[in-house]
Structures are given as C-alpha cells and as structure tokens.
Design a protein around this motif. Structure first.
Motif, PDB file in Angstrom:
ATOM      1  N   GLN A   1      36.359   6.653  -7.469  1.00 60.19           N
ATOM      2  CA  GLN A   1      35.533   7.858  -7.494  1.00 60.19           C
ATOM      3  C   GLN A   1      36.019   8.826  -8.576  1.00 60.19           C
ATOM      4  OE1 GLN A   1      35.494   9.991  -3.787  1.00 60.19           O
ATOM      5  NE2 GLN A   1      33.614  11.091  -4.296  1.00 60.19           N
ATOM      6  N   VAL A   2      37.319   8.986  -8.697  1.00 56.24           N
ATOM      7  CA  VAL A   2      37.891   9.864  -9.718  1.00 56.24           C
ATOM      8  C   VAL A   2      37.545   9.345 -11.113  1.00 56.24           C
ATOM      9  CG1 VAL A   2      40.070  10.621 -10.757  1.00 56.24           C
ATOM     10  CG2 VAL A   2      39.727  10.829  -8.303  1.00 56.24           C
ATOM     11  N   ALA A   3      37.639   8.019 -11.308  1.00 52.05           N
ATOM     12  CA  ALA A   3      37.300   7.441 -12.610  1.00 52.05           C
ATOM     13  C   ALA A   3      35.836   7.683 -12.943  1.00 52.05           C
ATOM     14  CB  ALA A   3      37.603   5.946 -12.614  1.00 52.05           C
ATOM     15  N   GLU A   4      34.947   7.532 -11.960  1.00 48.89           N
ATOM     16  CA  GLU A   4      33.524   7.774 -12.181  1.00 48.89           C
ATOM     17  C   GLU A   4      33.269   9.242 -12.521  1.00 48.89           C
ATOM     18  OE1 GLU A   4      29.302   7.901  -9.748  1.00 48.89           O
ATOM     19  OE2 GLU A   4      31.029   6.926  -8.817  1.00 48.89           O
ATOM     20  N   LEU A   5      33.922  10.145 -11.818  1.00 51.23           N
ATOM     21  CA  LEU A   5      33.741  11.573 -12.079  1.00 51.23           C
ATOM     22  C   LEU A   5      34.267  11.961 -13.463  1.00 51.23           C
ATOM     23  CD1 LEU A   5      34.619  13.056  -8.579  1.00 51.23           C
ATOM     24  CD2 LEU A   5      32.368  12.924  -9.652  1.00 51.23           C
TER      25      LEU A   5
ATOM     26  N   LEU B   1      32.028  13.541 -16.418  1.00 50.83           N
ATOM     27  CA  LEU B   1      32.451  14.779 -17.060  1.00 50.83           C
ATOM     28  C   LEU B   1      32.504  14.613 -18.579  1.00 50.83           C
ATOM     29  CD1 LEU B   1      33.445  17.669 -16.611  1.00 50.83           C
ATOM     30  CD2 LEU B   1      35.758  16.765 -16.443  1.00 50.83           C
ATOM     31  N   THR B   2      32.986  13.480 -19.038  1.00 48.63           N
ATOM     32  CA  THR B   2      33.030  13.203 -20.472  1.00 48.63           C
ATOM     33  C   THR B   2      31.625  13.146 -21.048  1.00 48.63           C
ATOM     34  OG1 THR B   2      35.092  11.976 -20.204  1.00 48.63           O
ATOM     35  CG2 THR B   2      33.845  11.572 -22.219  1.00 48.63           C
ATOM     36  N   GLU B   3      30.701  12.472 -20.349  1.00 46.74           N
ATOM     37  CA  GLU B   3      29.311  12.400 -20.800  1.00 46.74           C
ATOM     38  C   GLU B   3      28.677  13.801 -20.838  1.00 46.74           C
ATOM     39  OE1 GLU B   3      27.274   9.700 -18.218  1.00 46.74           O
ATOM     40  OE2 GLU B   3      28.378   7.968 -18.955  1.00 46.74           O
TER      41      GLU B   3
ATOM     42  N   LEU C   1      26.683  18.445 -23.808  1.00 44.68           N
ATOM     43  CA  LEU C   1      26.776  19.888 -24.042  1.00 44.68           C
ATOM     44  C   LEU C   1      27.092  20.189 -25.503  1.00 44.68           C
ATOM     45  CD1 LEU C   1      26.691  22.687 -22.750  1.00 44.68           C
ATOM     46  CD2 LEU C   1      29.115  22.444 -22.255  1.00 44.68           C
ATOM     47  N   ALA C   2      27.979  19.416 -26.098  1.00 44.02           N
ATOM     48  CA  ALA C   2      28.315  19.616 -27.513  1.00 44.02           C
ATOM     49  C   ALA C   2      27.105  19.337 -28.402  1.00 44.02           C
ATOM     50  CB  ALA C   2      29.484  18.719 -27.908  1.00 44.02           C
ATOM     51  N   GLU C   3      26.343  18.279 -28.076  1.00 45.84           N
ATOM     52  CA  GLU C   3      25.149  17.967 -28.860  1.00 45.84           C
ATOM     53  C   GLU C   3      24.105  19.071 -28.728  1.00 45.84           C
ATOM     54  OE1 GLU C   3      23.804  14.188 -27.488  1.00 45.84           O
ATOM     55  OE2 GLU C   3      25.465  13.094 -28.406  1.00 45.84           O
ATOM     56  N   LEU C   4      23.911  19.578 -27.530  1.00 39.50           N
ATOM     57  CA  LEU C   4      22.931  20.644 -27.319  1.00 39.50           C
ATOM     58  C   LEU C   4      23.355  21.936 -28.008  1.00 39.50           C
ATOM     59  CD1 LEU C   4      22.001  20.023 -23.579  1.00 39.50           C
ATOM     60  CD2 LEU C   4      20.549  19.654 -25.581  1.00 39.50           C
ATOM     61  N   THR C   5      24.631  22.222 -28.010  1.00 42.31           N
ATOM     62  CA  THR C   5      25.128  23.416 -28.691  1.00 42.31           C
ATOM     63  C   THR C   5      24.906  23.299 -30.194  1.00 42.31           C
ATOM     64  OG1 THR C   5      26.776  23.751 -26.964  1.00 42.31           O
ATOM     65  CG2 THR C   5      27.159  24.872 -29.054  1.00 42.31           C
ATOM     66  N   ALA C   6      25.158  22.122 -30.744  1.00 37.61           N
ATOM     67  CA  ALA C   6      24.927  21.906 -32.176  1.00 37.61           C
ATOM     68  C   ALA C   6      23.441  22.043 -32.501  1.00 37.61           C
ATOM     69  CB  ALA C   6      25.438  20.529 -32.592  1.00 37.61           C
TER      70      ALA C   6
END
Length: 90
Positions: A24-28, A32-34, A39-44
């Motif tokens: 579960q931690v690995a999936e989360l 979070l990375t995705e 978020l970085a793409e949308l900010t750009a």
C-alpha cells in the motif's frame, strides 16, 4: 497454534499485514510521484498560457496605439442587429 506456526502451516497475521501495508505504501508513493509530475506539467502550462496572454495583450495595445497615431484609419459603423449583410446565406 504455535505448533502450526513452527511447522510452517499457519502464517503470522502480522507478517501478512506488514506485506499488505508495504504494498500500500509503495502504491501511494507511486501515486504521489504521478501527482507531482502532473502538477509540474500543469504549472508549466499555466505559466506558458499567462505569458502568451501577456504578449498578446501587449501586441493589441501596441496596435491600438499605432492605429490612433496614424489618423488615416476610420472606424467602421456598427452592424445593425437582426439583419444579415448583403450576400449572406443566412
């Protein structure tokens, strides 16, 4: 129960819980990375859109100033509402 665990028949429920929680931690972490990537793409994209809008606004202001300074430009009369212009198919 201890004899069954010693024989390897029954697994410790804590071990299976630990494995489930690790998965579960690995999936989360992956989610979070995705999310951070999105978020970085949308900010750009937002930054690019705002800069393009600012450039377009500056160009419009420049053209308006140029049109006002020339003096040989006439404004067209406003179109009459409710009637189609000549040659219109509507």
């Amino acid at each position: 129960m201890k004899e069954a665990q010693a024989a390897g028949v029954v697994r410790d429920p804590r071990a299976s819980q630990i494995e489930r929680l690790k998965a579960q931690v690995a999936e989360l972490k992956e989610r979070l990375t995705e999310r951070d990537t999105d978020l970085a793409e949308l900010t750009a994209f937002k930054t690019l859109a705002i800069s393009r809008l600012a450039a377009q606004h500056e160009e419009i202001e420049r053209l308006r100033g140029q049109a006002e300074s020339n003096g040989n430009i006439r404004r067209l009369p406003a179109a009459c509402s409710g009637t189609a212009p000549y040659g219109s198919c509507s």
